[in-house]
Design a protein around this motif. Sequence first.
Motif, PDB file in Angstrom:
ATOM      1  N   ASP A   1       5.459  16.523  -8.410  1.00  0.00           N
ATOM      2  CA  ASP A   1       5.052  15.646  -9.699  1.00  0.00           C
ATOM      3  C   ASP A   1       5.969  14.444  -9.903  1.00  0.00           C
ATOM      4  N   VAL A   2       7.288  14.525  -9.203  1.00  0.00           N
ATOM      5  CA  VAL A   2       8.380  13.434  -9.237  1.00  0.00           C
ATOM      6  C   VAL A   2       9.057  13.414  -7.853  1.00  0.00           C
ATOM      7  N   VAL A   3       9.373  12.107  -7.198  1.00  0.00           N
ATOM      8  CA  VAL A   3      10.063  12.027  -5.986  1.00  0.00           C
ATOM      9  C   VAL A   3      11.364  11.184  -6.428  1.00  0.00           C
ATOM     10  N   LEU A   4      12.738  11.697  -6.129  1.00  0.00           N
ATOM     11  CA  LEU A   4      13.763  10.779  -6.465  1.00  0.00           C
ATOM     12  C   LEU A   4      14.128   9.933  -5.182  1.00  0.00           C
ATOM     13  N   LEU A   5      13.994   8.782  -5.154  1.00  0.00           N
ATOM     14  CA  LEU A   5      14.250   8.008  -3.867  1.00  0.00           C
ATOM     15  C   LEU A   5      15.159   7.024  -3.871  1.00  0.00           C
ATOM     16  N   ASP A   6      16.410   7.304  -3.095  1.00  0.00           N
ATOM     17  CA  ASP A   6      17.304   6.388  -2.867  1.00  0.00           C
ATOM     18  C   ASP A   6      16.511   4.954  -2.511  1.00  0.00           C
ATOM     19  N   ILE A   7      17.070   3.875  -2.829  1.00  0.00           N
ATOM     20  CA  ILE A   7      16.529   2.739  -2.367  1.00  0.00           C
ATOM     21  C   ILE A   7      16.991   2.293  -0.870  1.00  0.00           C
ATOM     22  N   ARG A   8      18.319   2.432  -0.561  1.00  0.00           N
ATOM     23  CA  ARG A   8      18.854   2.055   0.562  1.00  0.00           C
ATOM     24  C   ARG A   8      18.865   3.248   1.477  1.00  0.00           C
ATOM     25  N   MET A   9      17.953   3.451   2.474  1.00  0.00           N
ATOM     26  CA  MET A   9      18.096   4.671   3.601  1.00  0.00           C
ATOM     27  C   MET A   9      17.534   4.173   4.979  1.00  0.00           C
ATOM     28  N   PRO A  10      18.134   4.768   5.876  1.00  0.00           N
ATOM     29  CA  PRO A  10      17.891   4.185   7.110  1.00  0.00           C
ATOM     30  C   PRO A  10      16.325   4.449   7.646  1.00  0.00           C
ATOM     31  N   GLY A  11      15.696   3.637   8.754  1.00  0.00           N
ATOM     32  CA  GLY A  11      14.381   3.929   9.068  1.00  0.00           C
ATOM     33  C   GLY A  11      13.597   3.315   8.197  1.00  0.00           C
ATOM     34  N   MET A  12      12.937   4.048   7.223  1.00  0.00           N
ATOM     35  CA  MET A  12      12.178   3.639   6.120  1.00  0.00           C
ATOM     36  C   MET A  12      13.017   3.520   4.702  1.00  0.00           C
ATOM     37  N   ASP A  13      12.932   2.415   4.180  1.00  0.00           N
ATOM     38  CA  ASP A  13      13.834   2.340   2.768  1.00  0.00           C
ATOM     39  C   ASP A  13      13.136   2.821   1.653  1.00  0.00           C
ATOM     40  N   GLY A  14      13.699   3.038   0.668  1.00  0.00           N
ATOM     41  CA  GLY A  14      13.024   3.726  -0.317  1.00  0.00           C
ATOM     42  C   GLY A  14      11.855   3.073  -1.047  1.00  0.00           C
ATOM     43  N   ILE A  15      11.722   1.644  -0.950  1.00  0.00           N
ATOM     44  CA  ILE A  15      10.860   0.760  -1.609  1.00  0.00           C
ATOM     45  C   ILE A  15       9.487   0.840  -0.851  1.00  0.00           C
ATOM     46  N   GLU A  16       9.626   0.983   0.890  1.00  0.00           N
ATOM     47  CA  GLU A  16       8.493   1.385   1.313  1.00  0.00           C
ATOM     48  C   GLU A  16       7.923   2.610   1.182  1.00  0.00           C
ATOM     49  N   ALA A  17       8.763   3.599   1.044  1.00  0.00           N
ATOM     50  CA  ALA A  17       8.278   4.820   0.906  1.00  0.00           C
ATOM     51  C   ALA A  17       7.700   4.915  -0.433  1.00  0.00           C
ATOM     52  N   ALA A  18       8.310   4.472  -1.582  1.00  0.00           N
ATOM     53  CA  ALA A  18       7.484   4.488  -3.113  1.00  0.00           C
ATOM     54  C   ALA A  18       6.238   3.832  -2.985  1.00  0.00           C
ATOM     55  N   ARG A  19       5.955   2.743  -2.029  1.00  0.00           N
ATOM     56  CA  ARG A  19       4.779   2.152  -1.886  1.00  0.00           C
ATOM     57  C   ARG A  19       3.996   3.218  -1.232  1.00  0.00           C
ATOM     58  N   ILE A  20       4.178   3.682  -0.205  1.00  0.00           N
ATOM     59  CA  ILE A  20       3.248   4.678   0.310  1.00  0.00           C
ATOM     60  C   ILE A  20       2.953   5.855  -0.494  1.00  0.00           C
ATOM     61  N   ILE A  21       3.993   6.596  -1.070  1.00  0.00           N
ATOM     62  CA  ILE A  21       3.826   7.617  -2.073  1.00  0.00           C
ATOM     63  C   ILE A  21       2.775   7.419  -3.043  1.00  0.00           C
ATOM     64  N   CYS A  22       3.370   6.202  -3.773  1.00  0.00           N
ATOM     65  CA  CYS A  22       2.237   5.852  -4.812  1.00  0.00           C
ATOM     66  C   CYS A  22       1.061   5.440  -4.565  1.00  0.00           C
ATOM     67  N   ALA A  23       0.792   4.980  -3.434  1.00  0.00           N
ATOM     68  CA  ALA A  23      -0.874   4.649  -3.041  1.00  0.00           C
ATOM     69  C   ALA A  23      -1.246   5.691  -2.540  1.00  0.00           C
ATOM     70  N   GLU A  24      -0.664   6.841  -1.808  1.00  0.00           N
ATOM     71  CA  GLU A  24      -1.427   8.048  -1.245  1.00  0.00           C
ATOM     72  C   GLU A  24      -1.499   9.380  -2.285  1.00  0.00           C
ATOM     73  N   THR A  25      -0.528   9.439  -3.176  1.00  0.00           N
ATOM     74  CA  THR A  25      -0.448  10.514  -3.946  1.00  0.00           C
ATOM     75  C   THR A  25      -0.582  10.075  -5.617  1.00  0.00           C
ATOM     76  N   ALA A  26      -0.583  11.242  -6.257  1.00  0.00           N
ATOM     77  CA  ALA A  26      -0.222  11.154  -7.898  1.00  0.00           C
ATOM     78  C   ALA A  26       1.062  11.192  -7.953  1.00  0.00           C
ATOM     79  N   CYS A  27       2.029  11.633  -7.159  1.00  0.00           N
ATOM     80  CA  CYS A  27       3.666  11.627  -7.464  1.00  0.00           C
ATOM     81  C   CYS A  27       4.087  10.331  -8.404  1.00  0.00           C
ATOM     82  N   ARG A  28       5.014  10.580  -9.269  1.00  0.00           N
ATOM     83  CA  ARG A  28       5.570   9.878  -9.685  1.00  0.00           C
ATOM     84  C   ARG A  28       7.068   9.497  -9.161  1.00  0.00           C
ATOM     85  N   VAL A  29       7.541   8.417  -9.223  1.00  0.00           N
ATOM     86  CA  VAL A  29       8.788   7.995  -8.284  1.00  0.00           C
ATOM     87  C   VAL A  29       9.975   7.314  -9.289  1.00  0.00           C
ATOM     88  N   ILE A  30      11.241   7.930  -9.070  1.00  0.00           N
ATOM     89  CA  ILE A  30      12.178   7.535  -9.815  1.00  0.00           C
ATOM     90  C   ILE A  30      13.179   6.960  -8.601  1.00  0.00           C
TER      91      ILE A  30
END
Length: 221
Positions: free
Chosen positions: A50-79
């Motif tokens: 239901d909810v994903v807690l995402l750090d903004i600054r992470m190695p490899g793929m940062d939190g913003i790109e991860a949020a973009r994918i998660i929000c586009a592909e799922t109904a998960c809500r991101v903090i």
Amino acid sequence: MTIRVVVADDQELVRAGFAMILAAQPGIEVVAESGDGFEAVGAARAHRPDVVLLDIRMPGMDGIEAARIICAETACRVIMLTTFGQDGYLFDALRAGASGFLLKDVRRDDLVHAVRMVAAGDSLLAPSVTRTLIAAFTSGAVVPPPRTERLDVLTARERETLRLLGCGLSNAEIAAALVVSEHTVKTHVSNILTKLGLRDRVQAVIAAYETGMVIPGRFTD
């Protein structure tokens, strides 16, 4: 109903701390922990939390790109989580679909409250982040070119509701301004989110600025 949560942070102690706090709460289950954006996306796809807690600054793929994918592909809500109150990634994170934005030094109770609020469909920003957002818009620091064509799908009353949302008014205040019931306002807000493809009120505020409905530095006509 149990709120399923994924916690993603590249710092193991921080990640474990948040997970421990949330897992100890009734009605909240931490279904996965992730150390980078790739793992977070994989966990969201696999567990559909239901909810994903995402750090903004992470190695490899940062939190913003991860949020973009998660929000586009799922109904998960991101903090989004950050160490800095005036993080330069704030606007990118919100445009990626984030529904909440908290500092990592958030108090235990506030963290739990944020997860419950976002899971319920609301949006939440830390007070310091809200001040940053409003200050940037009202100072003219963030003034994207108007994209008024997006508004063609809205009725006249829905456009006015969007403008008032952009001014920061609550449903009760909008109802008073338009001389309608709060139930009617809620219907207008729901229609706005659906027609414009927005996830919550935070994105509606951004849309109000992006389409020129609200002029930076001026909250009322």
